[in-house]
Design a protein around this motif. Structure first.
Motif, PDB file in Angstrom:
ATOM      1  N   GLU A  12       0.845  -1.174   0.000  1.00 43.68           N
ATOM      2  CA  GLU A  12       0.000   0.000   0.000  1.00 43.68           C
ATOM      3  C   GLU A  12       0.887   1.233   0.000  1.00 43.68           C
ATOM      4  OE1 GLU A  12      -2.871   0.142   3.020  1.00 43.68           O
ATOM      5  OE2 GLU A  12      -3.850  -1.722   2.476  1.00 43.68           O
ATOM      6  N   LYS A  13       0.632   2.137  -0.916  1.00 43.92           N
ATOM      7  CA  LYS A  13       1.417   3.349  -0.983  1.00 43.92           C
ATOM      8  C   LYS A  13       0.900   4.349   0.038  1.00 43.92           C
ATOM      9  CE  LYS A  13       3.054   2.720  -5.608  1.00 43.92           C
ATOM     10  NZ  LYS A  13       3.546   3.399  -6.785  1.00 43.92           N
ATOM     11  N   GLU A  14       1.789   5.209   0.494  1.00 41.58           N
ATOM     12  CA  GLU A  14       1.443   6.142   1.547  1.00 41.58           C
ATOM     13  C   GLU A  14       0.458   7.203   1.084  1.00 41.58           C
ATOM     14  OE1 GLU A  14       5.057   7.760   3.001  1.00 41.58           O
ATOM     15  OE2 GLU A  14       5.759   5.873   3.863  1.00 41.58           O
ATOM     16  N   SER A  15       0.446   7.496  -0.201  1.00 44.12           N
ATOM     17  CA  SER A  15      -0.455   8.517  -0.700  1.00 44.12           C
ATOM     18  C   SER A  15      -1.174   8.022  -1.936  1.00 44.12           C
ATOM     19  CB  SER A  15       0.327   9.791  -1.048  1.00 44.12           C
ATOM     20  OG  SER A  15       1.293   9.513  -2.037  1.00 44.12           O
ATOM     21  N   HIS A  16      -2.168   8.797  -2.359  1.00 45.33           N
ATOM     22  CA  HIS A  16      -2.922   8.540  -3.590  1.00 45.33           C
ATOM     23  C   HIS A  16      -3.842   7.326  -3.500  1.00 45.33           C
ATOM     24  CE1 HIS A  16      -0.184  11.449  -5.220  1.00 45.33           C
ATOM     25  NE2 HIS A  16       0.840  10.635  -5.123  1.00 45.33           N
ATOM     26  N   GLU A  17      -4.072   6.772  -2.318  1.00 48.01           N
ATOM     27  CA  GLU A  17      -4.854   5.542  -2.241  1.00 48.01           C
ATOM     28  C   GLU A  17      -6.295   5.742  -2.677  1.00 48.01           C
ATOM     29  OE1 GLU A  17      -4.538   3.876   1.606  1.00 48.01           O
ATOM     30  OE2 GLU A  17      -2.590   2.986   1.223  1.00 48.01           O
ATOM     31  N   GLU A  18      -6.808   6.964  -2.557  1.00 47.00           N
ATOM     32  CA  GLU A  18      -8.193   7.201  -2.915  1.00 47.00           C
ATOM     33  C   GLU A  18      -8.318   7.924  -4.251  1.00 47.00           C
ATOM     34  OE1 GLU A  18     -10.587   5.865  -1.338  1.00 47.00           O
ATOM     35  OE2 GLU A  18      -9.246   5.076   0.173  1.00 47.00           O
ATOM     36  N   GLU A  19      -7.202   8.133  -4.977  1.00 47.69           N
ATOM     37  CA  GLU A  19      -7.270   8.852  -6.232  1.00 47.69           C
ATOM     38  C   GLU A  19      -7.829   7.965  -7.326  1.00 47.69           C
ATOM     39  OE1 GLU A  19      -3.640  10.604  -7.346  1.00 47.69           O
ATOM     40  OE2 GLU A  19      -3.534  11.948  -5.627  1.00 47.69           O
ATOM     41  N   ALA A  20      -8.677   8.572  -8.158  1.00 45.95           N
ATOM     42  CA  ALA A  20      -9.228   7.839  -9.289  1.00 45.95           C
ATOM     43  C   ALA A  20      -8.967   8.552 -10.595  1.00 45.95           C
ATOM     44  CB  ALA A  20     -10.734   7.659  -9.103  1.00 45.95           C
ATOM     45  N   VAL A  21      -8.298   9.706 -10.561  1.00 43.76           N
ATOM     46  CA  VAL A  21      -8.058  10.483 -11.757  1.00 43.76           C
ATOM     47  C   VAL A  21      -6.738  10.055 -12.382  1.00 43.76           C
ATOM     48  CG1 VAL A  21      -7.747  12.792 -12.691  1.00 43.76           C
ATOM     49  CG2 VAL A  21      -9.324  12.425 -10.788  1.00 43.76           C
ATOM     50  N   LEU A  22      -6.727   9.841 -13.687  1.00 46.95           N
ATOM     51  CA  LEU A  22      -5.519   9.429 -14.387  1.00 46.95           C
ATOM     52  C   LEU A  22      -4.613  10.621 -14.608  1.00 46.95           C
ATOM     53  CD1 LEU A  22      -7.155   7.156 -17.093  1.00 46.95           C
ATOM     54  CD2 LEU A  22      -5.992   6.431 -15.023  1.00 46.95           C
ATOM     55  N   ALA A  23      -3.335  10.461 -14.301  1.00 47.66           N
ATOM     56  CA  ALA A  23      -2.377  11.536 -14.529  1.00 47.66           C
ATOM     57  C   ALA A  23      -1.882  11.476 -15.963  1.00 47.66           C
ATOM     58  CB  ALA A  23      -1.196  11.415 -13.577  1.00 47.66           C
ATOM     59  N   VAL A  24      -1.784  12.625 -16.621  1.00 52.77           N
ATOM     60  CA  VAL A  24      -1.331  12.662 -18.004  1.00 52.77           C
ATOM     61  C   VAL A  24      -0.275  13.750 -18.159  1.00 52.77           C
ATOM     62  CG1 VAL A  24      -3.410  11.712 -19.039  1.00 52.77           C
ATOM     63  CG2 VAL A  24      -3.321  14.148 -18.567  1.00 52.77           C
ATOM     64  N   ASP A  25       0.647  13.854 -17.188  1.00 52.39           N
ATOM     65  CA  ASP A  25       1.632  14.908 -17.213  1.00 52.39           C
ATOM     66  C   ASP A  25       2.633  14.767 -18.343  1.00 52.39           C
ATOM     67  OD1 ASP A  25       2.534  12.612 -15.809  1.00 52.39           O
ATOM     68  OD2 ASP A  25       4.282  13.757 -15.145  1.00 52.39           O
TER      69      ASP A  25
ATOM     70  N   TYR B 219     -12.622   3.025 -21.907  1.00 55.22           N
ATOM     71  CA  TYR B 219     -14.033   3.386 -21.852  1.00 55.22           C
ATOM     72  C   TYR B 219     -14.300   4.773 -22.415  1.00 55.22           C
ATOM     73  CZ  TYR B 219     -12.223   5.325 -17.481  1.00 55.22           C
ATOM     74  OH  TYR B 219     -11.457   5.984 -16.545  1.00 55.22           O
ATOM     75  N   CYS B 220     -13.272   5.573 -22.689  1.00 48.94           N
ATOM     76  CA  CYS B 220     -13.429   6.830 -23.403  1.00 48.94           C
ATOM     77  C   CYS B 220     -12.071   7.235 -23.966  1.00 48.94           C
ATOM     78  CB  CYS B 220     -14.028   7.929 -22.524  1.00 48.94           C
ATOM     79  SG  CYS B 220     -12.955   8.511 -21.200  1.00 48.94           S
ATOM     80  N   GLU B 221     -12.076   8.190 -24.852  1.00 48.45           N
ATOM     81  CA  GLU B 221     -10.869   8.555 -25.595  1.00 48.45           C
ATOM     82  C   GLU B 221      -9.743   9.047 -24.700  1.00 48.45           C
ATOM     83  OE1 GLU B 221      -9.692  11.780 -29.085  1.00 48.45           O
ATOM     84  OE2 GLU B 221     -11.745  10.971 -28.989  1.00 48.45           O
ATOM     85  N   ASP B 222     -10.089   9.696 -23.590  1.00 50.07           N
ATOM     86  CA  ASP B 222      -9.069  10.310 -22.747  1.00 50.07           C
ATOM     87  C   ASP B 222      -8.113   9.315 -22.100  1.00 50.07           C
ATOM     88  OD1 ASP B 222      -9.978  12.801 -23.340  1.00 50.07           O
ATOM     89  OD2 ASP B 222     -10.591  13.343 -21.322  1.00 50.07           O
ATOM     90  N   VAL B 223      -8.527   8.072 -21.947  1.00 49.77           N
ATOM     91  CA  VAL B 223      -7.648   7.103 -21.281  1.00 49.77           C
ATOM     92  C   VAL B 223      -6.649   6.475 -22.236  1.00 49.77           C
ATOM     93  CG1 VAL B 223      -9.464   6.569 -19.615  1.00 49.77           C
ATOM     94  CG2 VAL B 223      -9.130   5.064 -21.581  1.00 49.77           C
ATOM     95  N   VAL B 224      -6.832   6.703 -23.538  1.00 50.87           N
ATOM     96  CA  VAL B 224      -6.000   6.019 -24.527  1.00 50.87           C
ATOM     97  C   VAL B 224      -4.525   6.384 -24.383  1.00 50.87           C
ATOM     98  CG1 VAL B 224      -5.500   5.781 -26.991  1.00 50.87           C
ATOM     99  CG2 VAL B 224      -7.867   5.718 -26.183  1.00 50.87           C
ATOM    100  N   SER B 225      -4.209   7.681 -24.360  1.00 49.43           N
ATOM    101  CA  SER B 225      -2.804   8.094 -24.311  1.00 49.43           C
ATOM    102  C   SER B 225      -2.071   7.583 -23.080  1.00 49.43           C
ATOM    103  CB  SER B 225      -2.691   9.620 -24.411  1.00 49.43           C
ATOM    104  OG  SER B 225      -2.950  10.045 -25.731  1.00 49.43           O
ATOM    105  N   PRO B 226      -2.628   7.777 -21.852  1.00 52.39           N
ATOM    106  CA  PRO B 226      -1.911   7.247 -20.693  1.00 52.39           C
ATOM    107  C   PRO B 226      -1.803   5.733 -20.691  1.00 52.39           C
ATOM    108  CG  PRO B 226      -4.028   8.165 -20.047  1.00 52.39           C
ATOM    109  CD  PRO B 226      -3.797   8.591 -21.451  1.00 52.39           C
TER     110      PRO B 226
END
Length: 312
Positions: free
Chosen positions: A8-21, A239-246
């Protein structure tokens, strides 16, 4: 005795947003191809799924062979999941239709002596030493893969939802317990499985996953920039176009470059919009990946099976 690891990581455990930096600014700011409210439910819906009732089911997979051929191995797994249609919620607590098809495809390709090969190039069964599953959910594909490959050392199941990682580990434990009762020889040879959070496109997460790979003493992939997984698995991931790149970026970064047969096998149970298909092809070209559709039965309500591999 079987082994598993769940970090288990110390942070981000509840994050559901994909990072695309890693994406250009114009891609990060592009409009979502799916409705905003639907996308929101897709992102946060999984948080509540651990409260729903689940059902434990037994699955058995044997190779589909030509008449007269020996059927080879039979793979048995135990999978607990929510006994309902996931609807619009993008949650790994449900068993999505493409997952059993991916499992069956693995058994068909590698579960008998006359293993099938795809049109591009074959992945030698004995060359698969490590497997990565993206968006593992209930973990069905990994639970099948861990019983197929004779020289498999490790399987890493990843998801962005810590709840599904816990569920997949419970399914691993249940499968191992069943195997210890029915086939102790197979149970004793199972590789190490670990369960890790991974945000697609997050470079630090990807680096952490790659650092977990164990290589033979005489291999140097980890220090020559070619290290990675021999086989990457995924089902109903887009499930949508935005997830393709990451997603495609993650595939390109995690696939081994030293194993020329290394590939990702991905199944889908619903058709993509034309913009999503175009985006997959565009990002594959950008990441120097080759996409091959092996089977497409979507128009008849079936499943599409496709692979991705590094361009030689």
């Amino acid at each position: 005795m079987h082994q598993s690891q769940f970090r288990e990581k110390e942070s981000h455990e509840e994050e559901a947003v994909l990072a695309v930096d890693f994406l250009p600014d114009e891609d990060q700011n592009s409009a979502r191809s799916c409705d905003d409210s639907e996308a929101c439910h897709a992102d946060i819906g999984f948080m509540f799924d651990s409260e729903n009732d689940t059902l434990m089911r037994s699955f058995s997979f044997s190779p589909n062979t030509m008449s007269g051929e020996e059927s080879g191995m039979t793979i048995n797994v135990q999978v607990q999941s929510i006994d309902d249609d996931p609807g619009a919620v993008q949650s790994g607590h449900y068993l999505w239709p493409a997952a059993p098809v991916l499992a069956q495809h693995l058994v068909d390709m590698f579960g008998c002596s006359s293993a099938k090969e795809d049109a591009e190039r074959s992945l030698v069964k004995e060359s698969v030493h490590n497997v990565l599953e993206l968006g593992a959910g209930c973990g069905l594909a990994s639970l099948v893969a861990m019983q197929i490959f004779p020289d498999l050392r490790q399987v890493i199941l990843t998801d962005h939802d810590p709840g599904t990682l816990s569920l997949s580990e419970e399914n691993y434990d249940a499968t191992c317990e069943r195997l210890e009762e029915t086939d102790a020889e197979i149970a004793a040879k199972l590789p190490l499985l670990s369960f890790e959070r991974l945000g697609w496109g997050e470079k630090d997460d990807i680096a952490d996953i790659l650092s977990l790979i164990t290589y033979p003493d005489d291999k140097s992939e980890s220090c020559n920039g070619k290290g990675g997984f021999d086989l990457v698995l995924g089902s109903d991931l887009i499930y949508c176009e935005d997830v393709v790149s990451p997603l495609i970026f993650t595939v390109a970064r995690t696939l081994s470059k030293s194993n020329v047969g290394a590939k990702m096998i991905m199944t889908q149970s619903f058709p993509y919009e034309s913009g999503t298909e175009d985006e997959i092809n565009r990002v594959c070209l950008e990441c120097n990946l080759v996409r091959t559709v092996l089977s497409d039965k979507l128009t008849g309500g079936g499943i599409r099976v496709q692979t991705f591999h590094h361009k030689l």
